[in-house]
Design an enzyme around this catalytic site. Structure first.
Site, short mmCIF file in Angstrom:
data_model
loop_
_atom_site.label_atom_id
_atom_site.label_comp_id
_atom_site.label_asym_id
_atom_site.label_seq_id
_atom_site.Cartn_x
_atom_site.Cartn_y
_atom_site.Cartn_z
N SER A 105 0.87 -1.18 0.00
CA SER A 105 0.00 0.00 0.00
C SER A 105 0.91 1.22 0.00
O SER A 105 2.04 1.15 0.49
CB SER A 105 -0.86 0.03 1.27
N TYR A 147 -2.43 -1.53 10.33
CA TYR A 147 -2.45 -1.70 8.87
C TYR A 147 -1.18 -1.12 8.24
O TYR A 147 -0.53 -1.76 7.42
CB TYR A 147 -3.70 -1.02 8.30
N1 LIG Z 1 -8.78 -0.71 -1.36
C1 LIG Z 1 -7.76 0.10 -1.07
O1 LIG Z 1 -7.91 1.32 -0.99
C2 LIG Z 1 -6.39 -0.48 -0.88
C3 LIG Z 1 -5.29 0.38 -0.85
C4 LIG Z 1 -4.02 -0.14 -0.67
C5 LIG Z 1 -3.85 -1.50 -0.51
N2 LIG Z 1 -4.93 -2.33 -0.53
C6 LIG Z 1 -4.71 -3.76 -0.35
O2 LIG Z 1 -5.18 -4.44 -1.49
C7 LIG Z 1 -5.49 -5.79 -1.13
C8 LIG Z 1 -6.86 -6.13 -1.69
O3 LIG Z 1 -7.81 -5.32 -1.06
P1 LIG Z 1 -9.18 -4.86 -1.73
O4 LIG Z 1 -9.20 -3.40 -1.67
O5 LIG Z 1 -9.39 -5.53 -3.04
O6 LIG Z 1 -10.19 -5.40 -0.61
P2 LIG Z 1 -11.42 -6.41 -0.63
O7 LIG Z 1 -11.90 -6.46 0.77
O8 LIG Z 1 -12.36 -6.05 -1.71
O9 LIG Z 1 -10.75 -7.82 -1.02
C9 LIG Z 1 -9.89 -8.50 -0.14
C10 LIG Z 1 -10.14 -9.99 -0.26
O10 LIG Z 1 -9.21 -10.67 0.62
C11 LIG Z 1 -9.90 -11.72 1.24
N3 LIG Z 1 -9.23 -12.08 2.49
C12 LIG Z 1 -9.13 -11.35 3.62
N4 LIG Z 1 -8.49 -12.04 4.56
C13 LIG Z 1 -8.15 -13.24 4.01
C14 LIG Z 1 -7.46 -14.38 4.49
N5 LIG Z 1 -7.04 -14.46 5.77
N6 LIG Z 1 -7.25 -15.41 3.65
C15 LIG Z 1 -7.71 -15.36 2.39
N7 LIG Z 1 -8.39 -14.31 1.88
C16 LIG Z 1 -8.61 -13.27 2.69
C17 LIG Z 1 -11.31 -11.17 1.48
O11 LIG Z 1 -12.25 -12.22 1.71
C18 LIG Z 1 -11.55 -10.40 0.19
O12 LIG Z 1 -12.16 -11.22 -0.80
C19 LIG Z 1 -5.39 -5.86 0.39
O13 LIG Z 1 -4.14 -6.42 0.75
C20 LIG Z 1 -5.44 -4.40 0.80
O14 LIG Z 1 -4.81 -4.15 2.02
C21 LIG Z 1 -6.20 -1.86 -0.71
#
Ligand SMILES: NC(=O)c1ccc[n+]([C@@H]2O[C@H](COP(=O)([O-])OP(=O)(O)OC[C@H]3O[C@@H](n4cnc5c(N)ncnc54)[C@H](O)[C@@H]3O)[C@@H](O)[C@H]2O)c1
Length: 250
Positions: free
Chosen positions: A138, A151
């Protein structure tokens, strides 16, 4: 067809960035094992993507689940070329207000989950003569944000671990990189907006975090993951690819 004949695992593939990555990996010719702790959700995504995709219910924080996931990719598709460590989540809190259990649970997924998936996948890739890993970190790994201490620490760990693994496994022809997204629309924000007393104000403030005054769609992050996973990035390892609408340039 930038991933023709490649076999990939994508964690956190039931929604958001992982689901978008699964879609373009399939479009670019890969066979993909979609892993998520939301079993029914990830099965639905794999079904929509057709025969190049398969689903598995996995908690990346559990070593036995991760071993089963890597074995399933080999059993079903015969090899493993790409690992996308994308599963993760955020919680609010400073170090004072974050409960110890909540800290441990988040670290077990966001940071230890990356460790476990790599621990099981790298020997397979090394035995095959190489592979590539893309971690979803991130932009908060470099700039920090308020009230997300656990986080931010977990994503800083992912960014640092990316560099350590890039060095340790370069001789085995395994490239390890990370993407650093900014605000990206996801189920996480859906929930926050739904629970917010003033959803429109909340959305406006989310957009205003980046100079481009909008959030990313998941596909805009998935495109960066695709590039890092593909042979077009053949000289990229140990890198962080920031895709945040300029947020960290401020
Ligand atoms: N959305 C944002 O603004 C953002 C910004 C920076 C980084 N991220 C990172 O991007 C990645 C994806 O996030 P997203 O935004 O698509 O969120 P999201 O919640 O839409 O998707 C995340 C997925 O991970 C799965 N998950 C969570 N814990 C798990 C586990 N223990 N084992 C297996 N699966 C698991 C959830 O069920 C979900 O389907 C994450 O690592 C998040 O931290 C997101």
């Amino acid at each position: 067809m930038r991933l023709k004949d490649k076999v990939a695992i994508i964690t956190g593939a039931a929604a958001g960035i992982g689901e978008a990555a699964a879609q373009i990996f399939v479009r670019e010719g890969a066979r993909v094992l979609l892993a998520d702790r939301n079993g029914p959700g990830v099965a639905r995504v794999a079904e929509r993507l057709g025969p190049q995709a398969a689903a598995i219910e996995v908690d990346v924080a559990r070593s036995a689940d991760v071993a089963r996931m890597v074995a399933e990719a080999q059993r079903r598709f015969g090899r493993l070329d790409v690992l996308v460590n994308n599963a993760g989540y955020g919680i609010p809190g400073t170090v004072v207000t974050t409960e110890e259990d909540a800290w441990d649970a988040l670290m077990a997924v966001n940071l230890k989950g990356v460790f476990l998936c790599c621990k099981h996948a790298i020997p397979v890739m090394a035995a095959q003569g190489g592979g590539t890993i893309v971690n979803t970190a991130s932009n908060v790994a470099t700039v920090g944000i308020f009230d997300r201490a656990a986080y931010v620490a977990s994503k800083g760990g992912v960014a640092a671990l990316t560099k350590a693994m890039a060095l340790d496994h370069a001789a085995e022809r395994i490239r390890v990189n990370c993407v650093a997204p900014g605000v990206t629309w996801s189920t996480y924000f859906d929930k926050m907006v739904a629970e917010h007393p003033d959803p429109e104000d909340f959305k406006a403030r989310l957009k205003a975090r980046a100079p481009v005054n909008r959030w990313a769609e998941p596909i805009e992050i998935a495109n960066a993951i695709l590039w890092l996973a593909s042979d077009e990035a053949s000289f990229a390892t140990g890198a962080m690819f920031t895709v945040d609408g300029g947020m960290s340039a401020w």
